[in-house]
Write an enzyme that holds these catalytic residues in place. Structure first.
Site, short mmCIF file in Angstrom:
data_model
loop_
_atom_site.label_atom_id
_atom_site.label_comp_id
_atom_site.label_asym_id
_atom_site.label_seq_id
_atom_site.Cartn_x
_atom_site.Cartn_y
_atom_site.Cartn_z
N LYS A 106 0.91 -1.19 0.13
CA LYS A 106 0.11 0.01 -0.02
C LYS A 106 0.94 1.14 -0.01
CE LYS A 106 -4.49 0.68 0.34
NZ LYS A 106 -5.66 -0.24 -0.14
N GLY A 218 -20.69 6.21 2.92
CA GLY A 218 -19.74 6.27 1.79
C GLY A 218 -20.79 6.66 0.53
N GLY A 220 -18.32 7.09 -2.52
CA GLY A 220 -17.37 6.96 -3.26
C GLY A 220 -17.48 5.88 -4.23
N ASN A 221 -16.62 5.67 -5.04
CA ASN A 221 -16.38 4.67 -5.87
C ASN A 221 -17.07 3.37 -5.37
OD1 ASN A 221 -14.50 2.10 -7.15
ND2 ASN A 221 -15.34 3.21 -8.59
N1 GLU Z 1 -7.34 -0.01 -3.15
C1 GLU Z 1 -8.20 -1.27 -3.50
C2 GLU Z 1 -8.20 -2.06 -2.26
O1 GLU Z 1 -7.95 -1.39 -1.16
C3 GLU Z 1 -7.55 -1.88 -4.70
C4 GLU Z 1 -6.04 -2.34 -4.83
C5 GLU Z 1 -5.77 -2.97 -5.94
O2 GLU Z 1 -6.59 -2.93 -6.96
O3 GLU Z 1 -4.38 -3.31 -6.19
O4 GLU Z 1 -8.29 -3.31 -2.29
#
Ligand code: GLU
Length: 428
Positions: A106, A218, A220-221
């Protein structure tokens, strides 16, 4: 999230409890309790007024035994290295539970993207890649969007990385725009996957999904597509969504007891997820307190915003009617609140299982990038449906077989898969 809750400590504690039950070897525990690598860097950005502003960025690679580290990049004003470490750890479990050949990572930057112009955002994205590109790559570590980052930003980042490498490398990052190396279905994927797991949970609980109600935090997406899919795939009704208003920095709940219209609400939402309050009110929405979503008498509660929102303090007021807690967000439920759900017998679909649709689609995106051949949206969503249902059912099976709470079962499945890969590679 409240200052008292350190998300990384929470991630470690969740892991420790299941590691203990599994009798996991000490060396394996020591490796999995901490990230393998972490990077912290400065991001000097030329602002539109000519000045240079220095932001801070992070990238954490928690574990890559099963494949390249994988996980999003967050742009948030309250980003901390501990939040990023927790999220990277959860990504390891997420990819393992979804059974995709990727590890956990991350990243982030401490910045409120709403304060930047388009040009400033682009320069920040390119700077982020310049700072850490040597440690990224389709076979090393593959970022993606998360809170505060968009498909366009992924496009700029892929371009910057490709320029540095001197070749087109679309597989270095996922969540790119369609037509710019992205996969069809990626935008819908996380919310869609959330609802696939709800559908499977309802099958197990013998609940007819038609007419079931949901309350969502939320817009959002993840929340937008979870709302649409809950209505369209299951025939359910979403009675409210709660979201942050960027103008007055307050959250509000938008309620319509006969069911919200996610398309209408999307139409009056800006790019940072702020719903236009006046327009919502004139269309008959009741605008309530930001917390109101949590206390509704609904069948399904879907936190789909950020971590640490259901706490020891507010969980007692969650309605006893709630049958399913579907964690669209990462880490929305604190340990104290989780203990209450466990005690009550609420059916919990834990975060790294529930929201694994996004990263699963990211994996499909990488596969398409490698083949240089792109699937239709229907093909992508079909495969996603299949993978998510399989992930859910492997956790459910473990839960039933070992008499475990769903979150513990998800940890069990994920940890066992990562441990196996570590052993097969001769790490332990
Ligand atoms: N940010 C998204 C998650 O927390 C997607 C991560 C990704 O596609 O690598 O799962």
């Amino acid at each position: 999230m409240s200052e008292k809750i350190n998300p990384f400590k929470m991630a470690q504690q969740q892991f420790d409890e299941v590691a203990e039950q599994m009798g996991l070897e000490k060396a394996v525990r020591d490796m999995l309790r901490w990230p393998m690598r972490q990077f912290k860097f400065q991001l000097p950005v030329r602002m539109d007024d000519g000045s240079i502003k220095v932001f801070f960025g992070f990238r954490v690679q928690h574990n890559d035994a099963r494949g390249p580290a994988k996980g999003g990049i967050r742009f948030a004003a309250n980003e901390t290295v501990d939040t990023v470490k927790a999220l990277a750890t959860w990504m390891t479990w997420k990819c393992a539970v979804a059974d995709i050949p990727l590890g956990g990572g991350k990243g982030g930057a401490v910045v409120d993207p709403a304060t930047l112009s388009t040009g400033e955002k682009e320069r920040l994205c390119r700077e982020w890649i310049d700072a850490v590109w040597k440690n990224l790559g389709p076979r090393n570590d593959v970022p993606a969007p998360d809170v505060g980052t968009t498909a366009q930003m992924m496009g700029w980042m892929m371009d910057e990385y490709s320029k540095l490498r001197g070749e087109y490398v679309p597989g270095v990052i996922t969540g790119k725009p369609v037509g710019g190396g992205g996969s069809r279905g990626r935008t819908a994927a996380t919310g869609f996957g959330v609802v696939v797991t709800i559908r499977e949970a309802m099958k197990h609980l013998d609940i007819d999904p038609r007419g079931q109600t949901a309350s969502i935090q939320g817009f959002g997406n993840v929340a937008q597509y979870a709302a649409r899919t809950f209505i369209e795939m299951l025939g359910g009704k979403v009675i409210c969504v709660s979201c942050w208003d960027n103008n007055d920095k307050t959250a509000y709940t938008y309620t319509k007891m006969d069911g919200i219209d996610p398309y209408f609400l999307q139409g009056i939402t800006d790019e940072y997820g702020t719903i236009n309050r006046e327009e919502a009110e004139s269309a008959g929405y009741l605008v309530e307190d930001g917390d109101a979503w949590l206390y509704k008498d609904v069948d399904v509660l879907i936190p789909a915003a950020v971590e640490g929102v259901i706490t020891g303090e507010n969980v007692e007021n969650v309605s006893e009617e709630v049958k399913i807690l579907a964690e669209g967000a990462n880490g929305p439920t604190t340990l104290e609140a989780d203990a209450v759900f466990k005690e009550r017998g609420t059916f919990v679909i834990p975060d790294f299982l529930c929201n694994a649709g996004g990263v699963t689609c990211s994996y499909f995106e990488q596969v398409q990038n490698d083949m240089n051949y792109y699937w239709t949206e229907e093909e992508v969503l079909d495969k996603l449906d299949h993978n998510m249902a399989q992930a859910f059912n492997s956790v459910l099976e473990t839960a039933l077989e070992k008499g475990l709470y769903m979150r513990d079962a998800a940890y069990w499945v994920a940890i066992a898969r990562v441990e196996k890969a570590m052993r097969l590679r001769g790490w332990v």
